[in-house]
Design a protein around this motif. Structure first.
Motif, short mmCIF file in Angstrom:
data_model
loop_
_atom_site.label_atom_id
_atom_site.label_comp_id
_atom_site.label_asym_id
_atom_site.label_seq_id
_atom_site.Cartn_x
_atom_site.Cartn_y
_atom_site.Cartn_z
N ASN A 32 -1.66 4.78 2.94
CA ASN A 32 -2.60 3.65 2.91
C ASN A 32 -3.86 3.89 2.07
N GLN A 72 -9.02 -1.46 -4.12
CA GLN A 72 -8.96 0.00 -4.24
C GLN A 72 -10.35 0.60 -4.12
N LYS A 105 -3.77 3.97 -1.36
CA LYS A 105 -3.65 3.33 -2.67
C LYS A 105 -3.16 1.89 -2.54
N VAL A 106 -3.77 0.99 -3.29
CA VAL A 106 -3.31 -0.40 -3.33
C VAL A 106 -2.21 -0.49 -4.38
N THR A 107 -1.03 -0.93 -3.96
CA THR A 107 0.10 -0.89 -4.90
C THR A 107 0.75 -2.26 -5.10
N TYR A 109 0.85 -1.20 0.00
CA TYR A 109 0.00 0.00 0.00
C TYR A 109 0.88 1.24 0.00
N SER A 110 0.28 2.36 -0.48
CA SER A 110 1.02 3.62 -0.47
C SER A 110 1.21 4.07 0.98
N GLN A 122 -11.54 -7.04 2.64
CA GLN A 122 -10.21 -7.10 2.06
C GLN A 122 -9.64 -8.52 2.09
N THR A 139 -1.43 -4.29 8.61
CA THR A 139 -2.19 -3.69 7.51
C THR A 139 -3.16 -2.65 8.06
#
Lengths: 295, 413
Positions: free
Chosen positions: B215, B405, B217-219, B211-212, B375, B367
């Motif tokens: 938190n 996202q 953005k899902v990266t 995650y960015s 999630q 997380t």
């Protein structure tokens, strides 16, 4: 006041109580639900807003909703005919046995009177893959490849159907048997004297006379399959209707929306859709089967 | 007459103290035998130290616990104190169902001094603290020593790297003559701790960032993330060392000695030690190219919004007590979860089980969930799509990232 008026009044008096009960626990919540389906009602929303048909638009765009309603259609279209046909065949055969009939009836009724949760779990264990499940062990010993059963998205739904058919079979057999035993014996005897074969007697006399009972069972079983929940809840891992939503039923979808996502508005909308489906299906069945009987 | 007066006086004193002083507060948690027993014990100690306060513990089955909370608290029927998974906090805090912990007893200073960094960060929203834990948990590799012996492996040398883990898992897997797995080398249970292992450990070890920094953005759907995900799903699809729900689930299968290795949490120490005939060990999670990793999480206690006056004071007192160093020690002894205060850990660095989970904390990430159940399901389904529907891991992971996202965006909308 005349006697007949008094009688009517007494009847209404007795009927008022259950009516009140029905209004309070059925109709009032249904009205409430209808109103709430047009709001963003959620357990984590403090301010409830009117959102019009947004909830309906949302669920019809949700692939999981479509999948779960599609699954429900398969449950009903496969399960109902299966249980009716099997129930009828078993009842006709059972009717021919005079000795120990009560014992056989009991055997067929046992799954029906066993708690569904227990039944679901025992079958879930039997459906396990090697080296745990009984059914796969049998297949392997016969040289047939082991199956995924509840772990295979293509097979899982049919495993649930099979279990539910097995459960409901006892109920159908008993009702059909009661129906067969009300067929006037003089009709059957007259036909026999006229030289009709057993097959013909079944087809021309018993089956037509069973029509009202068949209608009753078709309606009840269709509703049962349309609202299937407990079996799916207990036979899928973490009660999620998996694998990959392949067993998720409409009722389980509604439950998840309401009590996992706490999104009550969407759950209310989905409930209304399920209600409409059940009503339409039932009305169609009544229309189709409800023809006048003539002996 | 005199005697009667004395009796009356005593009775009156009792009556006054009970009516004027007695405060009754209620604490909710889910049913896990060792946790329930420990809280009962703590309540007894607390009540002895604080006459006039009575605490009642109410428990619910784990499966319906979140539902009970979510239904009772908004309706005003909830307790004063609740036990929550840290991943549920955002939802409860955003809806305003948890009270901010009083600054004088649970301020920023206190949190920074008392708790691990990841706890301090995830219990805080806009500079306010909403929950305090007694214990934290990490993951470890646990293995069955008997099955190691049977496979000709040294029962005291667990795999140290992911490559070793893979080759050990292959050696420890057994098949029948049809090729069906009958003993799993490694439990593959994404809906247990597996999704956390993928999310916070494997992704990072392969060089992806899940995650960015904020938190939002899902990266993880980067090429590195895909290779981590593929490594995991290959164990199921290619190496066939295990598959989801083998033997009901990873814990059941491990206890039944049908699984040789598993990635599981420190809360399992008590459960596994109680199994007769199970000889097991715990080791730090395997490294990859020298990179360590772990996932930390915790259950925490919060005070329900709307609690006020004497009940609030009593709740704060009780919260302070069940998160005190003594309570943390008792929790470690009875439940097996690690003390949430780093200073308390030092005393246990020689315990063969505890030390392993403690070491994991150094490289652990927690997380920042917004919807833990939602999630989790996305990654669980992603693994199923590869293993059951034979889809391409890369496509599946990209799809999972976009779904997750959307969950995060919807939450903060």
């Amino acid at each position: 006041m005349t006697l007949s008026k008094k009688r009517a009044l007494t009847a209404y008096g007795f009927l008022a109580l259950p009516l009140l009960y029905f209004v309070a626990v059925r109709f009032a919540p249904m009205l409430y639900l209808t109103v709430m389906s047009a709001t963003n009602w959620g357990l984590f929303n403090k301010k409830i807003k009117f959102v019009g048909i947004d909830n309906f638009a949302k669920i019809f765009a949700d692939p999981v909703f479509l999948k779960s309603f599609g699954n429900t259609a398969i449950y009903t279209l496969v399960g109902t005919p299966a249980v009716i046909v099997l129930g009828l065949v078993f009842a006709l055969e059972l009717d021919k046995i005079r000795k120990y009939q009560a014992g056989f009836r009991l055997i067929y009724a046992l799954p029906y009177i066993t708690p569904v949760v227990a039944v679901s779990w025992v079958w879930r264990w039997m459906f396990q893959q090697p080296p745990f499940g009984v059914i796969d062990a049998l297949l392997v010993s016969l040289g047939i490849p082991a199956q995924g059963f509840l772990n295979d998205p293509r097979e899982a739904l049919f495993c649930v159907v099979a279990v539910n058919v097995w459960v409901e079979l006892g109920y159908c057999v008993i009702i059909f048997l009661a129906g067969i035993q009300t067929v006037p014996p003089q009709l059957v005897e007259a036909a026999r004297i006229d030289g009709a074969s057993e097959r013909k007697i079944t087809r021309r006399i018993i089956l037509p006379l069973l029509r009202p009972i068949t209608l009753f069972l078709v309606v009840m079983e269709a509703i049962q399959f349309l609202r299937i929940f407990t079996q799916v809840y207990n036979m899928s891992y973490q009660a999620q209707g998996g694998p990959l939503d392949s067993t998720k039923s409409a009722a389980l979808f509604i439950y998840e929306k309401a009590f996992t996502n706490f999104d009550m508005g969407t759950a209310a909308a989905a409930s209304l859709v399920l209600f409409a489906v059940i009503m339409v299906v039932t009305l169609l069945q009544l229309k189709f089967f409800d023809k006048k009987m003539d002996y | 007459m005199k005697r009667a007066l004395i009796v009356l006086a005593i009775a009156a004193t009792f009556a006054v103290t009970t009516f004027a002083e007695d405060v009754h507060i209620v604490y909710w948690q889910y049913f896990y035998q060792s946790k329930v027993d420990t809280i009962d014990l703590l309540i007894k100690q607390f009540e002895a130290k604080n006459p006039g306060i009575t605490v009642e513990q109410v428990t619910f089955p784990y499966e319906s616990y979140n539902q009970k909370l979510a239904a009772a608290i908004p309706a005003g029927e909830g307790p004063e104190l609740v036990n929550l998974y840290y991943g549920w906090l955002p939802l409860y805090v955003k809806a305003g169902y948890l009270a901010e912990l009083p600054k004088d007893s649970f301020g920023s200073e206190y949190f920074k001094k008392t708790y691990y960094n990841f706890v301090e960060q995830s219990a805080q929203f806009d500079g306010k603290y909403y929950a305090a834990p007694t214990a934290v948990r990490t993951l470890a590799l646990i293995w069955n020593k008997n099955l190691f012996k049977q496979a000709g492996l040294d029962p005291n040398t667990p795999p140290k790297t992911l490559e070793e883990l893979q080759s050990y898992a292959k050696k420890l897997s057994k098949y029948d003559n049809q090729g069906n797995l009958v003993q799993a080398g490694l439990a593959m249970q994404p809906n247990g701790q597996g999704h956390c292992w993928i999310r916070e450990v494997l992704f990072r070890q392969f060089g992806a960032t899940p995650y960015s920094a904020n938190n939002m953005k899902v990266t993880y759907a980067s090429p590195e993330g895909v290779s981590a995900f593929k490594w995991y799903t290959d164990l199921i699809v290619k190496d066939k060392v295990g598959y989801p729900n083998f033997g009901t689930d990873d814990v059941t299968a491990f206890v039944a000695q049908k699984v040789a290795m598993n990635i599981d949490g420190s809360f399992r120490i008590g459960t596994l030690n109680a199994v007769k005939g199970l000889d097991w060990g715990a080791a730090e999670l395997p490294t990859y190219k020298g990179v360590k990793g772990n996932f930390a999480s915790y259950w925490t206690h919060g005070i329900v919004a709307g609690t006020s006056g004497k009940k609030l004071d009593a709740s704060v007192k009780f919260l302070k007590f069940i998160t005190s160093p003594e309570a943390q020690e008792l929790w470690l002894k009875n439940v097996g979860e690690l003390p949430a205060t780093p200073a308390l850990s030092a005393a246990h660095k020689d315990d063969p089980y505890v030390s392993v989970f403690l070491k994991g904390l150094a490289s652990a990430h927690a997380t920042a969930y917004v919807d833990e159940a939602g999630q989790r399901k996305i990654l669980v389904d992603a693994v199923d799509q590869v293993s059951l529907s034979k889809k391409d891991p890369g496509d599946v992971l990209k799809d999972a990232a976009s779904k997750e996202q959307k969950l995060i965006d919807d939450f903060w909308k």
